[in-house]
Write a protein that holds these residues in place. Structure first.
Motif, PDB file in Angstrom:
ATOM      1  N   ALA A  24      16.433  22.272  -1.120  1.00  0.00           N
ATOM      2  CA  ALA A  24      15.542  21.174  -0.758  1.00  0.00           C
ATOM      3  C   ALA A  24      16.332  19.879  -0.881  1.00  0.00           C
ATOM      4  O   ALA A  24      17.001  19.650  -1.892  1.00  0.00           O
ATOM      5  N   TYR A  25      16.291  19.077   0.153  1.00  0.00           N
ATOM      6  CA  TYR A  25      16.936  17.768   0.146  1.00  0.00           C
ATOM      7  C   TYR A  25      15.867  16.706  -0.071  1.00  0.00           C
ATOM      8  O   TYR A  25      14.871  16.675   0.653  1.00  0.00           O
ATOM      9  N   ILE A  26      16.080  15.848  -1.036  1.00  0.00           N
ATOM     10  CA  ILE A  26      15.124  14.791  -1.351  1.00  0.00           C
ATOM     11  C   ILE A  26      15.830  13.455  -1.216  1.00  0.00           C
ATOM     12  O   ILE A  26      16.841  13.204  -1.879  1.00  0.00           O
ATOM     13  N   ALA A  27      15.297  12.590  -0.342  1.00  0.00           N
ATOM     14  CA  ALA A  27      15.949  11.312  -0.034  1.00  0.00           C
ATOM     15  C   ALA A  27      15.087  10.148  -0.507  1.00  0.00           C
ATOM     16  O   ALA A  27      13.880  10.098  -0.244  1.00  0.00           O
ATOM     17  N   PHE A  28      15.736   9.205  -1.185  1.00  0.00           N
ATOM     18  CA  PHE A  28      15.081   8.018  -1.730  1.00  0.00           C
ATOM     19  C   PHE A  28      15.659   6.787  -1.042  1.00  0.00           C
ATOM     20  O   PHE A  28      16.885   6.652  -0.928  1.00  0.00           O
ATOM     21  N   HIS A  29      14.790   5.879  -0.612  1.00  0.00           N
ATOM     22  CA  HIS A  29      15.214   4.704   0.121  1.00  0.00           C
ATOM     23  C   HIS A  29      14.718   3.431  -0.566  1.00  0.00           C
ATOM     24  O   HIS A  29      13.670   3.430  -1.216  1.00  0.00           O
ATOM     25  N   MET A  30      15.456   2.368  -0.364  1.00  0.00           N
ATOM     26  CA  MET A  30      15.019   1.041  -0.792  1.00  0.00           C
ATOM     27  C   MET A  30      15.386   0.050   0.299  1.00  0.00           C
ATOM     28  O   MET A  30      16.506   0.069   0.825  1.00  0.00           O
ATOM     29  N   TYR A  31      14.450  -0.790   0.642  1.00  0.00           N
ATOM     30  CA  TYR A  31      14.650  -1.763   1.707  1.00  0.00           C
ATOM     31  C   TYR A  31      15.817  -2.690   1.391  1.00  0.00           C
ATOM     32  O   TYR A  31      15.995  -3.120   0.237  1.00  0.00           O
ATOM     33  N   LYS A  32      16.618  -2.971   2.402  1.00  0.00           N
ATOM     34  CA  LYS A  32      17.779  -3.844   2.230  1.00  0.00           C
ATOM     35  C   LYS A  32      17.345  -5.210   1.692  1.00  0.00           C
ATOM     36  O   LYS A  32      16.401  -5.818   2.185  1.00  0.00           O
ATOM     37  N   GLY A  33      18.031  -5.652   0.646  1.00  0.00           N
ATOM     38  CA  GLY A  33      17.710  -6.942   0.039  1.00  0.00           C
ATOM     39  C   GLY A  33      16.837  -6.835  -1.193  1.00  0.00           C
ATOM     40  O   GLY A  33      16.634  -7.831  -1.904  1.00  0.00           O
ATOM     41  N   MET A  34      16.316  -5.629  -1.473  1.00  0.00           N
ATOM     42  CA  MET A  34      15.510  -5.425  -2.669  1.00  0.00           C
ATOM     43  C   MET A  34      16.342  -4.718  -3.735  1.00  0.00           C
ATOM     44  O   MET A  34      17.190  -3.875  -3.403  1.00  0.00           O
ATOM     45  N   PRO A  35      16.140  -5.029  -5.012  1.00  0.00           N
ATOM     46  CA  PRO A  35      16.892  -4.351  -6.077  1.00  0.00           C
ATOM     47  C   PRO A  35      16.617  -2.848  -6.058  1.00  0.00           C
ATOM     48  O   PRO A  35      15.472  -2.416  -5.989  1.00  0.00           O
ATOM     49  N   TYR A  36      17.677  -2.065  -6.099  1.00  0.00           N
ATOM     50  CA  TYR A  36      17.534  -0.615  -6.012  1.00  0.00           C
ATOM     51  C   TYR A  36      18.097   0.120  -7.228  1.00  0.00           C
ATOM     52  O   TYR A  36      17.840   1.308  -7.418  1.00  0.00           O
ATOM     53  N   GLU A  37      18.878  -0.579  -8.072  1.00  0.00           N
ATOM     54  CA  GLU A  37      19.661   0.094  -9.096  1.00  0.00           C
ATOM     55  C   GLU A  37      18.811   0.904 -10.071  1.00  0.00           C
ATOM     56  O   GLU A  37      19.116   2.083 -10.350  1.00  0.00           O
ATOM     57  N   ASP A  38      17.759   0.312 -10.623  1.00  0.00           N
ATOM     58  CA  ASP A  38      16.948   1.016 -11.619  1.00  0.00           C
ATOM     59  C   ASP A  38      16.218   2.210 -11.013  1.00  0.00           C
ATOM     60  O   ASP A  38      16.152   3.293 -11.609  1.00  0.00           O
ATOM     61  N   TYR A  39      15.671   2.007  -9.816  1.00  0.00           N
ATOM     62  CA  TYR A  39      14.953   3.084  -9.133  1.00  0.00           C
ATOM     63  C   TYR A  39      15.891   4.239  -8.813  1.00  0.00           C
ATOM     64  O   TYR A  39      15.602   5.407  -9.133  1.00  0.00           O
ATOM     65  N   PHE A  40      17.022   3.942  -8.213  1.00  0.00           N
ATOM     66  CA  PHE A  40      17.972   4.999  -7.874  1.00  0.00           C
ATOM     67  C   PHE A  40      18.497   5.701  -9.125  1.00  0.00           C
ATOM     68  O   PHE A  40      18.687   6.915  -9.139  1.00  0.00           O
ATOM     69  N   HIS A  41      18.710   4.935 -10.195  1.00  0.00           N
ATOM     70  CA  HIS A  41      19.198   5.542 -11.448  1.00  0.00           C
ATOM     71  C   HIS A  41      18.198   6.570 -11.960  1.00  0.00           C
ATOM     72  O   HIS A  41      18.566   7.704 -12.315  1.00  0.00           O
ATOM     73  N   ASP A  42      16.924   6.206 -12.002  1.00  0.00           N
ATOM     74  CA  ASP A  42      15.914   7.120 -12.527  1.00  0.00           C
ATOM     75  C   ASP A  42      15.748   8.350 -11.635  1.00  0.00           C
ATOM     76  O   ASP A  42      15.592   9.477 -12.130  1.00  0.00           O
ATOM     77  N   MET A  43      15.784   8.138 -10.334  1.00  0.00           N
ATOM     78  CA  MET A  43      15.664   9.275  -9.417  1.00  0.00           C
ATOM     79  C   MET A  43      16.883  10.192  -9.538  1.00  0.00           C
ATOM     80  O   MET A  43      16.765  11.421  -9.501  1.00  0.00           O
ATOM     81  N   GLU A  44      18.051   9.590  -9.706  1.00  0.00           N
ATOM     82  CA  GLU A  44      19.267  10.386  -9.833  1.00  0.00           C
ATOM     83  C   GLU A  44      19.258  11.208 -11.116  1.00  0.00           C
ATOM     84  O   GLU A  44      19.741  12.343 -11.136  1.00  0.00           O
ATOM     85  N   GLN A  45      18.703  10.664 -12.179  1.00  0.00           N
ATOM     86  CA  GLN A  45      18.604  11.423 -13.428  1.00  0.00           C
ATOM     87  C   GLN A  45      17.720  12.656 -13.258  1.00  0.00           C
ATOM     88  O   GLN A  45      18.020  13.734 -13.798  1.00  0.00           O
ATOM     89  N   ILE A  46      16.651  12.517 -12.507  1.00  0.00           N
ATOM     90  CA  ILE A  46      15.793  13.670 -12.236  1.00  0.00           C
ATOM     91  C   ILE A  46      16.549  14.700 -11.405  1.00  0.00           C
ATOM     92  O   ILE A  46      16.482  15.909 -11.666  1.00  0.00           O
ATOM     93  N   MET A  47      17.284  14.229 -10.410  1.00  0.00           N
ATOM     94  CA  MET A  47      18.048  15.147  -9.559  1.00  0.00           C
ATOM     95  C   MET A  47      19.132  15.872 -10.364  1.00  0.00           C
ATOM     96  O   MET A  47      19.399  17.054 -10.141  1.00  0.00           O
TER      97      MET A  47
END
Length: 444
Positions: free
Chosen positions: A357-380
């Protein structure tokens, strides 16, 4: 042959840029070989650029870049054996259009079709559907220009020991200048997009995956509504896609761009806008040729991470994702895309030896993404996730050894085909070459 100097090159998402000394646009395989030989003499490195849809620094270089845009087109179609031979710079949508005229198509594609064939293969680009592997699994033969400038045909019967390494290689083994792909008679699909409640998705997830030829779903942050998309073979006659494409362009691009700008300017609106977006998903049904339905236009720019996890972990993973977003109050409105891919035996494929299963997370350009991506990556990470090679990630070289059991064998072939690192840049040296050194030091 066209050559450009002093040009800044940016990828599609503008996550990085390069100031290469030269960008070459060869129009023949012989010209590619000549560039490689010249680079070896002058001590330059080479990276190949395709459509620029990788978010990582795969092609970043201050030395030489090669674009294969002028080395494109279909060389031949073998209808009897069900194959097509195309040049490496051919865009996927070009392949679809040309095959469609002859009544054929690729068996599966991703949701973006602007990538070059060589780039899509090199990064493990995929679509969805548990009957199908990623695009690299469609390859029956490829031609590689090695660091010596030689053209090496590779298949299961020619130079076969290179085959499973070359199918996902990040462009580090050589330059893929020509490819033969499996094709099928173009089916008519009925595409259905619908909205369901999340508990219903949980209850029927296995059935949805197993009973649909192509199935994917989108989780909306802070919402209990889910968008599901299916495509299955139909006896219906193809219909005009004009209205379908207009709706996609209007709703999924222009309107979503406005909503995304609101979220960027007023981040606290993300929860409301995500819920609003989920409610706007209506039922859509259209019948058309398969290659016309796989991809959708992408105008809204974003940042993305995508992970491949064993399929059996999908349900607990999405449960944890939803809970994490709620608890951490992440300011995100982009839906989370979930797709399924068949296991393969390609050494650096994220789907290597496991249904995925491939799970993709996106954040709109110009919005802070670091914390969100970090937490999602920890789950992955918790669910043995392998990162998509073309998407942002923070996995290091030691991680990769645990995730890819054939990485040592891949690097052995890499050293054989490119002993002086002609096709490496700093990013890939850190990711791959140094991994080998660190691993050896740890073993000693």
């Amino acid at each position: 042959m066209k050559t450009v100097q002093g040009l800044t090159w940016k990828n599609w998402a503008h996550t990085f840029e390069s100031q290469p000394e030269k960008i070459f646009y060869p129009s023949s395989i012989n010209e590619v070989s000549a560039i490689v030989k010249e680079a070896e003499i002058e001590g330059k490195t080479i990276r190949v650029i395709g459509a620029g849809h990788s978010f990582t620094r795969l092609v970043e270089s201050d030395d030489w870049l090669i674009s294969l845009d002028s080395l494109s087109g279909i060389e031949s179609i073998d209808k009897e054996n069900g194959t097509v031979t195309v040049f490496g710079g051919t865009r996927l949508y070009q392949v679809g259009e040309e095959l469609g005229k002859e009544g054929f198509s690729q068996e599966n594609l991703g949701d973006i079709n602007v990538q070059s064939v060589a780039g899509a293969i090199s990064t493990g680009t995929h679509g969805t559907g548990l009957q199908f592997g990623n695009i690299s699994t469609q390859v029956t033969r490829l031609w590689l220009v090695t660091a010596a400038g030689e053209v090496l045909p590779i298949s299961k019967s020619e130079n076969a020991h290179y085959f499973n390494a070359c199918l996902v290689s990040l462009g580090t083994l050589g330059i893929i200048v020509k490819v033969t792909l499996k094709i099928i008679e173009s089916p008519i699909y009925e595409y259905i997009s619908n909205q369901i409640e999340y508990p219903l998705l949980e209850k029927n997830l296995t059935q949805l995956i197993e009973t649909n030829r192509h199935f994917e779903f989108y989780l909306f942050p802070y919402s209990d509504l889910v968008q599901i998309k299916t495509m299955n073979i139909s006896n219906q006659k193809p219909k005009s896609l004009r209205l379908h494409h207009f709706k996609n362009l209007l709703l999924e691009n222009y309107l979503f761009f406005i909503l995304s700008e609101i979220c960027r300017l007023f981040p606290n609106t993300c929860r409301f806008i995500s819920r609003l977006s989920s409610k706007s998903v209506g039922r859509t049904s259209i019948a058309a040729h398969s290659y016309q339905l796989f991809a959708t236009p992408r105008i809204v720019k974003f940042r993305e991470i995508e992970y491949c996890i064993p399929l059996q972990h999908l349900l607990p993973a999405i449960q944890e994702i939803r809970e994490c977003i709620q608890v951490q109050k992440h300011k995100v409105h982009f839906p989370i895309e979930c797709r399924m891919v068949k296991a393969d035996d390609i050494w650096l494929s994220p789907s290597y030896k496991r249904e995925s299963a491939y799970i993709a997370f996106h954040m709109y350009k110009g919005m802070p993404y670091e914390d969100y991506f970090h937490d999602m990556e920890q789950i992955m990470k918790k669910y043995d996730g392998r990162p998509h090679w073309g998407k942002m990630h923070n996995r290091n070289n030691n991680d990769l050894y645990n995730l890819y059991p054939m990485l040592t064998d891949f690097l052995t072939i890499r050293d054989e085909l490119d002993p002086f690192g002609l096709f490496l840049n700093g990013y890939l040296k850190d990711l791959l070459t140094e991994a080998d050194l660190n691993y050896k030091q740890e073993v000693q």
